[in-house]
Design a protein around this motif. Structure first.
Motif, PDB file in Angstrom:
ATOM      1  N   SER A 110      -0.917   3.237  -0.017  1.00 56.39           N
ATOM      2  CA  SER A 110       0.263   2.662   0.049  1.00 56.39           C
ATOM      3  C   SER A 110       1.051   3.071   1.288  1.00 56.39           C
ATOM      4  N   TRP A 132      -5.098   1.137  -8.962  1.00 58.49           N
ATOM      5  CA  TRP A 132      -4.318   0.645  -7.986  1.00 58.49           C
ATOM      6  C   TRP A 132      -3.349  -0.405  -8.520  1.00 58.49           C
ATOM      7  N   LEU A 171      -3.467   7.118  -4.448  1.00 56.23           N
ATOM      8  CA  LEU A 171      -2.551   5.889  -4.228  1.00 56.23           C
ATOM      9  C   LEU A 171      -1.407   5.961  -3.115  1.00 56.23           C
ATOM     10  N   LYS A 172      -0.678   7.073  -3.136  1.00 57.28           N
ATOM     11  CA  LYS A 172       0.314   7.320  -2.240  1.00 57.28           C
ATOM     12  C   LYS A 172      -0.262   7.196  -0.757  1.00 57.28           C
ATOM     13  N   MET A 182       0.366   0.303  -8.503  1.00 58.39           N
ATOM     14  CA  MET A 182       1.006  -0.028  -7.076  1.00 58.39           C
ATOM     15  C   MET A 182       2.557  -0.442  -7.285  1.00 58.39           C
ATOM     16  N   GLU A 242       4.784   2.483  -6.195  1.00 58.20           N
ATOM     17  CA  GLU A 242       4.999   2.306  -4.801  1.00 58.20           C
ATOM     18  C   GLU A 242       5.744   0.859  -4.579  1.00 58.20           C
ATOM     19  N   ILE A 244       5.136  -2.233  -4.634  1.00 58.98           N
ATOM     20  CA  ILE A 244       4.392  -3.151  -4.192  1.00 58.98           C
ATOM     21  C   ILE A 244       3.761  -4.160  -5.119  1.00 58.98           C
ATOM     22  N   LYS A 253       1.955   0.157   4.295  1.00 59.00           N
ATOM     23  CA  LYS A 253       3.363  -0.377   4.694  1.00 59.00           C
ATOM     24  C   LYS A 253       3.461  -0.327   5.998  1.00 59.00           C
TER      25      LYS A 253
END
Length: 358
Positions: A350, A24, A346-347, A28, A32, A34, A354
């Motif tokens: 994440s 992660w 992870l998707k 991330m 993503e 982040i 959000k």
């Protein structure tokens, strides 16, 4: 968006608890968008531009350590000192990963500062059937867990069965985030000739004597990557046994590629969705599952629904020997296992983060 991951175990630590938070933190920002900081006890000379590593050693002591063997019991004191020196408001969210678990008690500290709190259990804490906690220890852990959970905006674990053991009857925002396999590594693993009949990744929670008897009597070979054990079956002294110790993920996959069959041992525990299963799936390996409980049940059964390259048997010599014979004659069917990747996991988390920060 800025986040904080608090993980006792982390890369380059080789234990299985380090894999999830390490992925992660490393992915991330890249995958993503982040930004994250990472707080851990594990230092490393290697730095990663994807996150900032903050090392907080576990140096404190606790009177309760004689009863509860959880490093978080003392580490939370060190963490509290560190977090008291910084502005927690700079973070939009914090992810506490377990185990250990007692540092989850700092959730309140973040919640008071308006930070969204995510408690990632991975495995159950207050009641884990594998450990058979009883009496005052079980009661204390349940009381403390309820205090953690009061401040959680999101509770994650690896499957729905694990959720059944976490915050029973509490109304919580829950999310299933499977462990999965690291596709960054498996995509790079090169094919290899088969050197071993079987491969086992992980700890022996019990001595599988019947399985070892079958190997010994039939001349099968086994390669084992994981913690040391103190068992004395004659197979372990034979030339057919290879002990590799704790391996990094890339080395583990290289060694797994050299074996024909991946082995999983289960007890009668419905929540088990062991990481090694996903590793075997990632490389489309034949899989032998040996259980002390009911075959074709629990989370493992669901994960294997569309995967034909396995045999699941009760723990006895006859069934184990027959299953190995069948697997060795089996022609592997190639399967798409992308849904079990850590990228997909992870998707999931994440997307939920959000939504929390909106």
């Amino acid at each position: 968006m800025k986040g904080l991951i608090i993980a006792y175990s982390f890369s380059p630590n080789k234990n299985v608890g380090a894999l999830r938070p390490s992925y992660w933190a490393e992915e991330m920002k890249k995958s993503e968008g982040i930004d994250v900081d990472l707080v851990t006890v594990v230092d490393s000379e290697v730095r990663n531009d994807s996150y900032t590593r903050i090392v907080v050693p576990n140096t404190a002591k606790s009177f309760w350590s004689f009863l509860i063997k959880d490093e978080g019991l003392t580490w939370r004191k060190d963490l509290f000192k560190y977090f008291s020196t910084i502005q927690l408001e700079k973070y939009d969210f914090v992810i506490f990963t377990g185990g250990p678990f007692f540092h989850f008690s700092l959730a309140k500290m973040f919640k008071k500062k308006g930070v969204k709190v995510i408690l990632d259990y991975r495995d159950p804490f207050s009641y884990n059937p594998r450990f058979k906690d009883k009496g005052i220890k079980k009661i204390i852990k349940k009381i403390i867990e309820k205090k953690f959970l009061k401040y959680a905006d999101l509770v994650t674990t690896v499957n729905d069965a694990c959720h059944d053991y976490i915050g029973y009857n509490m109304k919580l925002n829950r999310l299933i985030v499977p462990n999965g396999f690291d596709e960054r590594i498996t995509n790079q693993v090169k094919k290899s000739k088969i050197d071993f009949d079987m491969f086992y990744a992980g700890r022996y929670y019990w001595e599988p004597i019947d399985f070892l008897d079958v190997l010994f009597e039939n001349g099968y070979s086994l390669s084992h990557a994981g913690p040391e054990h103190n068992y004395y079956h004659p197979f372990f002294k034979s030339q057919k046994n290879q002990y590799l110790g704790l391996l990094s993920q890339d080395r583990m996959y290289e060694e797994l590629m050299k074996a024909e069959i991946g082995v999983v041992f289960t007890i009668d525990v419905p929540f088990e969705s062991t990481t090694k299963l996903y590793d075997y799936l990632a490389l489309n390996k034949k899989i032998l599952i040996i259980t002390m409980g009911e075959p074709h049940s629990g989370v493992l059964n669901r994960e294997l629904q569309n995967y034909p390259n396995y045999r699941w048997v009760n723990y006895n010599k006859k069934d184990i020997a027959q299953a190995i014979k069948e697997l060795k004659q089996l022609n592997v069917v190639a399967c798409n296992v992308e849904k079990f990747s850590r990228k997909e996991s992870l998707k999931l988390i994440s997307t939920e983060i959000k939504q929390l920060i909106k």
